[in-house]
Design an enzyme around this catalytic site. Structure first.
Site, PDB file in Angstrom:
ATOM      1  NE  ARG A 186      -3.764   2.416   0.684  1.00 37.64           N
ATOM      2  CZ  ARG A 186      -3.660   3.734   0.630  1.00 37.64           C
ATOM      3  NH1 ARG A 186      -2.515   4.285   0.231  1.00 37.64           N
ATOM      4  NH2 ARG A 186      -4.673   4.502   0.981  1.00 37.64           N
ATOM      5  CD  GLU A 194     -10.813   2.608  -2.333  1.00 34.92           C
ATOM      6  OE1 GLU A 194     -10.581   1.507  -2.896  1.00 34.92           O
ATOM      7  OE2 GLU A 194     -10.168   3.022  -1.366  1.00 34.92           O
ATOM      8  NE  ARG A 242      -4.006  -2.255   2.359  1.00 29.99           N
ATOM      9  CZ  ARG A 242      -4.857  -1.284   2.030  1.00 29.99           C
ATOM     10  NH1 ARG A 242      -5.344  -1.228   0.801  1.00 29.99           N
ATOM     11  NH2 ARG A 242      -5.220  -0.376   2.918  1.00 29.99           N
TER      12      ARG A 242
END
Length: 222
Positions: free
Chosen positions: A52, A60, A103
């Protein structure tokens, strides 16, 4: 501080400023672009990590059954152009490298370019500075201000100026505001939900009021 805002520093110097002390660094090759701020990287030891990109937030492509169309798709395409499949990258991680989804948070460097900054500068991501992983704050402020001033990416007249991704996710999920928010310029903070009072390029988020106080911020308006 003013000189940093006027003239970008080389990527390597910015990288060293980002996460002093116990930060980590590793290398690998890009295997997949998930969206405008998330990639998969195969490390030299064979492991594949979901990365990330830290300090930024992109529209998104999919979240709780909803999409920020067409901006999510366009942001993903922009990141794919900056990071072609197979690109060998350097990843710089903060002392606590995992987010709540497992992440790995990282600054991504490819061919000497800070890709996190490039996404903000191009207007296909916004700054998302969450304390304490907020290295290079002035460089990100500069990139965000430039994207706004020059109406790039989602801020272009044709873009239609969608909701800021983290505000969009909050609305879609129905969650109440939870980050305390401060201005990097004035070093004053507000309770959750106070984002609108602080310019986009100045926002820093804290998990609690105590955290903001420990960081040297005082309560009050921008």
């Amino acid at each position: 501080m003013r000189s940093l805002l006027k003239r970008p520093l080389p990527a390597l110097i910015l990288l060293l400023m980002a996460f002093p002390g116990t930060a980590g660094e590793f290398e690998g090759r890009v295997t997949r672009i998930v969206d405008g701020d998330t990639i998969h990287v195969a490390l030299d030891d064979g492991k594949v990590k979901k990365i990330r990109l830290i300090n930024i937030d992109a529209p998104e492509t999919y979240y709780l059954g909803a999409r920020q169309y067409p901006w999510g798709r366009l942001a993903k395409r922009r990141l794919g152009r900056l990071l072609p499949r197979g690109a060998r990258v350097t990843l710089r991680t903060p002392p606590s490298p995992l987010d709540r989804y497992g992440r790995t948070l990282a600054i991504v460097i490819y061919r000497g370019r800070n890709i996190n900054l490039e996404m903000v500068r191009s207007g296909w991501a916004v700054t998302y500075l969450v304390y304490p992983a907020m290295g290079m704050i002035d460089a990100f402020r500069q990139a965000q201000a430039a994207a706004l001033a020059e109406k790039r990416g989602i801020f272009s007249p044709a873009g239609g100026a969608p909701e800021i991704p983290y505000l969009w996710r909050r609305r879609i999920s129905g969650r109440s505001p939870y980050w305390w928010v401060a201005s990097a310029r004035t070093r004053r903070y507000l309770p959750p939900g106070g984002e609108a009072s602080i310019p986009l390029e100045e926002r820093i988020f804290f998990a609690s009021e105590e955290e903001a106080i420990r960081a040297g911020y005082g309560r009050g308006g921008p």
